[in-house]
Design a protein around this motif. Structure first.
Motif, PDB file in Angstrom:
ATOM      1  N   LYS A 151       0.831  -1.205   0.000  1.00  0.00           N
ATOM      2  CA  LYS A 151       0.000   0.000   0.000  1.00  0.00           C
ATOM      3  C   LYS A 151       0.865   1.253   0.000  1.00  0.00           C
ATOM      4  O   LYS A 151       0.633   2.191  -0.785  1.00  0.00           O
ATOM      5  CB  LYS A 151      -0.915  -0.012   1.224  1.00  0.00           C
ATOM      6  N   MET A 152       1.882   1.287   0.867  1.00  0.00           N
ATOM      7  CA  MET A 152       2.740   2.465   0.934  1.00  0.00           C
ATOM      8  C   MET A 152       3.606   2.604  -0.314  1.00  0.00           C
ATOM      9  O   MET A 152       3.892   3.728  -0.747  1.00  0.00           O
ATOM     10  CB  MET A 152       3.632   2.401   2.181  1.00  0.00           C
ATOM     11  N   PHE A 153       3.993   1.489  -0.896  1.00  0.00           N
ATOM     12  CA  PHE A 153       4.761   1.560  -2.150  1.00  0.00           C
ATOM     13  C   PHE A 153       3.920   2.219  -3.242  1.00  0.00           C
ATOM     14  O   PHE A 153       4.389   3.098  -3.964  1.00  0.00           O
ATOM     15  CB  PHE A 153       5.190   0.153  -2.577  1.00  0.00           C
ATOM     16  N   LEU A 154       2.663   1.810  -3.346  1.00  0.00           N
ATOM     17  CA  LEU A 154       1.783   2.373  -4.365  1.00  0.00           C
ATOM     18  C   LEU A 154       1.512   3.856  -4.100  1.00  0.00           C
ATOM     19  O   LEU A 154       1.548   4.687  -5.018  1.00  0.00           O
ATOM     20  CB  LEU A 154       0.465   1.591  -4.395  1.00  0.00           C
ATOM     21  N   LEU A 155       1.248   4.196  -2.824  1.00  0.00           N
ATOM     22  CA  LEU A 155       0.937   5.584  -2.476  1.00  0.00           C
ATOM     23  C   LEU A 155       2.130   6.511  -2.674  1.00  0.00           C
ATOM     24  O   LEU A 155       1.948   7.720  -2.847  1.00  0.00           O
ATOM     25  CB  LEU A 155       0.457   5.668  -1.027  1.00  0.00           C
ATOM     26  N   SER A 156       3.327   5.975  -2.638  1.00  0.00           N
ATOM     27  CA  SER A 156       4.522   6.821  -2.779  1.00  0.00           C
ATOM     28  C   SER A 156       5.060   6.859  -4.206  1.00  0.00           C
ATOM     29  O   SER A 156       5.535   7.901  -4.673  1.00  0.00           O
ATOM     30  CB  SER A 156       5.628   6.352  -1.822  1.00  0.00           C
ATOM     31  N   PRO A 211       3.842  10.918   1.414  1.00  0.00           N
ATOM     32  CA  PRO A 211       4.742  11.043   0.256  1.00  0.00           C
ATOM     33  C   PRO A 211       4.787  12.449  -0.323  1.00  0.00           C
ATOM     34  O   PRO A 211       5.852  12.904  -0.782  1.00  0.00           O
ATOM     35  CB  PRO A 211       4.137  10.052  -0.755  1.00  0.00           C
ATOM     36  N   LEU A 212       3.667  13.151  -0.275  1.00  0.00           N
ATOM     37  CA  LEU A 212       3.649  14.520  -0.796  1.00  0.00           C
ATOM     38  C   LEU A 212       4.515  15.431   0.073  1.00  0.00           C
ATOM     39  O   LEU A 212       5.204  16.326  -0.436  1.00  0.00           O
ATOM     40  CB  LEU A 212       2.212  15.043  -0.847  1.00  0.00           C
ATOM     41  N   GLY A 213       4.474  15.206   1.384  1.00  0.00           N
ATOM     42  CA  GLY A 213       5.327  15.975   2.282  1.00  0.00           C
ATOM     43  C   GLY A 213       6.793  15.677   2.059  1.00  0.00           C
ATOM     44  O   GLY A 213       7.641  16.596   2.064  1.00  0.00           O
ATOM     45  N   PHE A 214       7.140  14.417   1.834  1.00  0.00           N
ATOM     46  CA  PHE A 214       8.527  14.047   1.554  1.00  0.00           C
ATOM     47  C   PHE A 214       8.987  14.647   0.223  1.00  0.00           C
ATOM     48  O   PHE A 214      10.137  15.088   0.094  1.00  0.00           O
ATOM     49  CB  PHE A 214       8.688  12.526   1.539  1.00  0.00           C
ATOM     50  N   ILE A 215       8.103  14.643  -0.769  1.00  0.00           N
ATOM     51  CA  ILE A 215       8.458  15.263  -2.049  1.00  0.00           C
ATOM     52  C   ILE A 215       8.781  16.746  -1.831  1.00  0.00           C
ATOM     53  O   ILE A 215       9.763  17.281  -2.389  1.00  0.00           O
ATOM     54  CB  ILE A 215       7.308  15.105  -3.059  1.00  0.00           C
ATOM     55  N   GLY A 216       7.957  17.410  -1.002  1.00  0.00           N
ATOM     56  CA  GLY A 216       8.204  18.817  -0.706  1.00  0.00           C
ATOM     57  C   GLY A 216       9.546  19.035  -0.035  1.00  0.00           C
ATOM     58  O   GLY A 216      10.267  19.994  -0.364  1.00  0.00           O
ATOM     59  N   GLU A 217       9.909  18.161   0.888  1.00  0.00           N
ATOM     60  CA  GLU A 217      11.180  18.313   1.596  1.00  0.00           C
ATOM     61  C   GLU A 217      12.369  17.986   0.703  1.00  0.00           C
ATOM     62  O   GLU A 217      13.377  18.713   0.684  1.00  0.00           O
ATOM     63  CB  GLU A 217      11.190  17.409   2.838  1.00  0.00           C
ATOM     64  N   PHE A 218      12.281  16.885  -0.053  1.00  0.00           N
ATOM     65  CA  PHE A 218      13.410  16.495  -0.907  1.00  0.00           C
ATOM     66  C   PHE A 218      13.574  17.436  -2.094  1.00  0.00           C
ATOM     67  O   PHE A 218      14.686  17.577  -2.631  1.00  0.00           O
ATOM     68  CB  PHE A 218      13.241  15.058  -1.388  1.00  0.00           C
ATOM     69  N   SER A 219      12.477  18.086  -2.510  1.00  0.00           N
ATOM     70  CA  SER A 219      12.596  19.032  -3.632  1.00  0.00           C
ATOM     71  C   SER A 219      13.472  20.222  -3.265  1.00  0.00           C
ATOM     72  O   SER A 219      14.051  20.875  -4.149  1.00  0.00           O
ATOM     73  CB  SER A 219      11.204  19.511  -4.064  1.00  0.00           C
ATOM     74  N   LYS A 220      13.574  20.522  -1.967  1.00  0.00           N
ATOM     75  CA  LYS A 220      14.426  21.616  -1.518  1.00  0.00           C
ATOM     76  C   LYS A 220      15.909  21.273  -1.631  1.00  0.00           C
ATOM     77  O   LYS A 220      16.764  22.161  -1.542  1.00  0.00           O
ATOM     78  CB  LYS A 220      14.103  21.964  -0.064  1.00  0.00           C
ATOM     79  N   PHE A 243      11.447   6.176   2.294  1.00  0.00           N
ATOM     80  CA  PHE A 243      11.093   6.855   3.540  1.00  0.00           C
ATOM     81  C   PHE A 243       9.585   6.743   3.812  1.00  0.00           C
ATOM     82  O   PHE A 243       9.153   6.524   4.945  1.00  0.00           O
ATOM     83  CB  PHE A 243      11.529   8.314   3.496  1.00  0.00           C
ATOM     84  N   SER A 244       8.787   6.893   2.789  1.00  0.00           N
ATOM     85  CA  SER A 244       7.335   6.790   2.959  1.00  0.00           C
ATOM     86  C   SER A 244       6.930   5.373   3.350  1.00  0.00           C
ATOM     87  O   SER A 244       6.053   5.176   4.208  1.00  0.00           O
ATOM     88  CB  SER A 244       6.619   7.192   1.675  1.00  0.00           C
ATOM     89  N   ILE A 245       7.564   4.393   2.714  1.00  0.00           N
ATOM     90  CA  ILE A 245       7.234   3.002   3.030  1.00  0.00           C
ATOM     91  C   ILE A 245       7.547   2.682   4.489  1.00  0.00           C
ATOM     92  O   ILE A 245       6.727   2.099   5.200  1.00  0.00           O
ATOM     93  CB  ILE A 245       7.994   2.043   2.090  1.00  0.00           C
ATOM     94  N   ILE A 246       8.712   3.080   4.941  1.00  0.00           N
ATOM     95  CA  ILE A 246       9.128   2.745   6.309  1.00  0.00           C
ATOM     96  C   ILE A 246       8.226   3.416   7.343  1.00  0.00           C
ATOM     97  O   ILE A 246       7.693   2.764   8.254  1.00  0.00           O
ATOM     98  CB  ILE A 246      10.606   3.146   6.530  1.00  0.00           C
ATOM     99  N   TRP A 265       4.528   2.336   7.035  1.00  0.00           N
ATOM    100  CA  TRP A 265       4.386   0.966   7.540  1.00  0.00           C
ATOM    101  C   TRP A 265       4.279   0.953   9.056  1.00  0.00           C
ATOM    102  O   TRP A 265       3.473   0.209   9.620  1.00  0.00           O
ATOM    103  CB  TRP A 265       5.582   0.152   7.067  1.00  0.00           C
ATOM    104  N   VAL A 266       5.057   1.793   9.717  1.00  0.00           N
ATOM    105  CA  VAL A 266       5.003   1.858  11.183  1.00  0.00           C
ATOM    106  C   VAL A 266       3.593   2.228  11.649  1.00  0.00           C
ATOM    107  O   VAL A 266       3.017   1.571  12.531  1.00  0.00           O
ATOM    108  CB  VAL A 266       6.042   2.867  11.718  1.00  0.00           C
ATOM    109  N   PHE A 267       3.020   3.256  11.072  1.00  0.00           N
ATOM    110  CA  PHE A 267       1.682   3.696  11.488  1.00  0.00           C
ATOM    111  C   PHE A 267       0.616   2.647  11.134  1.00  0.00           C
ATOM    112  O   PHE A 267      -0.280   2.378  11.935  1.00  0.00           O
ATOM    113  CB  PHE A 267       1.339   5.037  10.838  1.00  0.00           C
ATOM    114  N   LEU A 268       0.713   2.076   9.958  1.00  0.00           N
ATOM    115  CA  LEU A 268      -0.278   1.086   9.546  1.00  0.00           C
ATOM    116  C   LEU A 268      -0.190  -0.183  10.383  1.00  0.00           C
ATOM    117  O   LEU A 268      -1.214  -0.800  10.716  1.00  0.00           O
ATOM    118  CB  LEU A 268      -0.098   0.744   8.066  1.00  0.00           C
ATOM    119  N   VAL A 269       1.025  -0.572  10.746  1.00  0.00           N
ATOM    120  CA  VAL A 269       1.195  -1.769  11.568  1.00  0.00           C
ATOM    121  C   VAL A 269       0.687  -1.525  12.987  1.00  0.00           C
ATOM    122  O   VAL A 269       0.094  -2.415  13.609  1.00  0.00           O
ATOM    123  CB  VAL A 269       2.673  -2.212  11.580  1.00  0.00           C
TER     124      VAL A 269
END
Length: 338
Positions: free
Chosen positions: A22-27, A250-259, A275-278, A281-285
């Motif tokens: 799920k996180m792989f697809l969302l990211s 993932p959108l937040g990570f894109i914003g941070e890495f774009s900088k 990063f999104s997957i890890i 996954w913690v929150f979903l688990v």
């Protein structure tokens, strides 16, 4: 109940693998759109993601604390059933007397064996499936059933009662609604007759009846946990918060890495995916673990081991009767004991 020091990764990762997918697809979808199709609007500030993450963490922590409390309360209840059963066995053995030692032994055996039937019926009732339980409805829980068996799903109540009750009693018990309640009522009725016949004094009769009341109390506590799910409003809000967080993360990570693209190049955007997957996954688990803990009698690998406890009580009370041919203790299968 898991009897090992921890769940092995070879079991835990497959159990939660759908969260990883799920996180792989969302990211990967927003990262691909940003990198190849120049969808710069997908990059959002990290602050709202962090605020939502804080709320999701708080709700997840609250839920897991409450679901653990349900499981621990269930274990305490069955601890009380152990103590009350032992006390009941001692009272039956020592308080009910007759000049005919053979008849006295038969009375002791009849009452204690009927207590075994109460323990058996109670565990069967507690392992009945409810609409809000997850073992049979969630695919990852159904898959995990290959590592253990739920005894109450592998045999019939009628067969389990045959060693403890006569045919007439079994026939009656199978027709009533709350079977465990009626077995205790049968115990009380026989004790009343024994009191009238002089086999047990008025004082001892009152003491044993009070012990039956305690067993009713413990049964009622089990039924309260079994028949009242963790409140759906809290379960739902935890699910919604976690999924929204995983969608925005993932959108937040894109914003941070774009900088950091000017310093490290455009390819750094792809770090969004691991990063999104890890973190997702913690929150979903955490949400999945809370779900698997909230119903301590449903037949999951994290259940209270009521079958094992029942067998241990049976062994203790059979030894009180002086029996030598004792049933074997129930052992763990793949570190799971029911």
């Amino acid at each position: 109940m898991n009897t090992s020091s921890h769940y092995k990764l070879k079991h835990f990762i497959p159990w939660t693998r759908r969260k990883i997918y799920k996180m792989f697809l969302l990211s990967i979808v927003p990262t691909t759109l940003y990198y190849f199709f120049d969808c710069k609007w997908l990059a959002i500030p990290w602050v709202p993601v962090a605020l939502l993450g804080t709320a999701a963490a708080f709700i997840s922590g609250f839920r897991n604390t409450q679901t653990y409390s349900r499981t621990w309360e269930a274990r305490q209840i069955y601890g009380s059933i152990i103590n009350s059963s032992r006390a009941f066995g001692i009272m039956i053995r020592d308080f009910i007397r007759d000049v005919d030692s053979t008849k006295e032994a038969e009375l002791h055996k009849e009452l204690i064996y009927r207590h075994f039937s109460w323990l058996t019926v109670l565990r069967f009732q507690l392992r009945e499936s409810k609409s809000w339980e997850n073992v049979k409805t969630k695919s990852y829980n159904r898959e995990y059933l290959k590592y253990y068996k739920v005894p109450e799903w592998e045999s019939s109540l009628e067969d389990e009662l045959k060693p403890f009750l006569n045919e007439e009693e079994i026939k009656y018990i199978l027709t009533v609604n709350n079977k465990s309640t009626q077995i205790l009522a049968m115990q009380s009725e026989q004790l009343k007759e024994l009191n009238k016949g002089g086999f047990v004094t008025d004082y001892y009769y009152a003491v044993i009846e009070n012990q039956l009341k305690d067993l009713y109390d413990q049964q009622g506590k089990c039924e309260r946990i079994k028949n009242f799910p963790y409140p759906r409003q809290f379960s739902s809000i935890n699910l919604y918060f976690t999924n929204v967080l995983c969608l925005l993360m993932p959108l937040g990570f894109i914003g941070e890495f774009s900088k950091l693209t000017e310093k490290f190049g455009e390819n750094i955007i792809w770090l969004t995916i691991p990063f999104s997957i890890i973190i997702g996954w913690v929150f979903l688990v955490l949400e999945q673990i809370g779900e698997s803990t909230e119903n301590p009698f449903e037949g999951s690998a994290n259940d209270i081991p009521i079958t094992q406890i029942t067998r241990n009580i049976e062994i203790d009370l059979r030894e009180m009767l002086g029996e030598q041919d004792l049933p074997t203790p129930i052992l763990a299968t793949n570190n799971i004991i029911m």
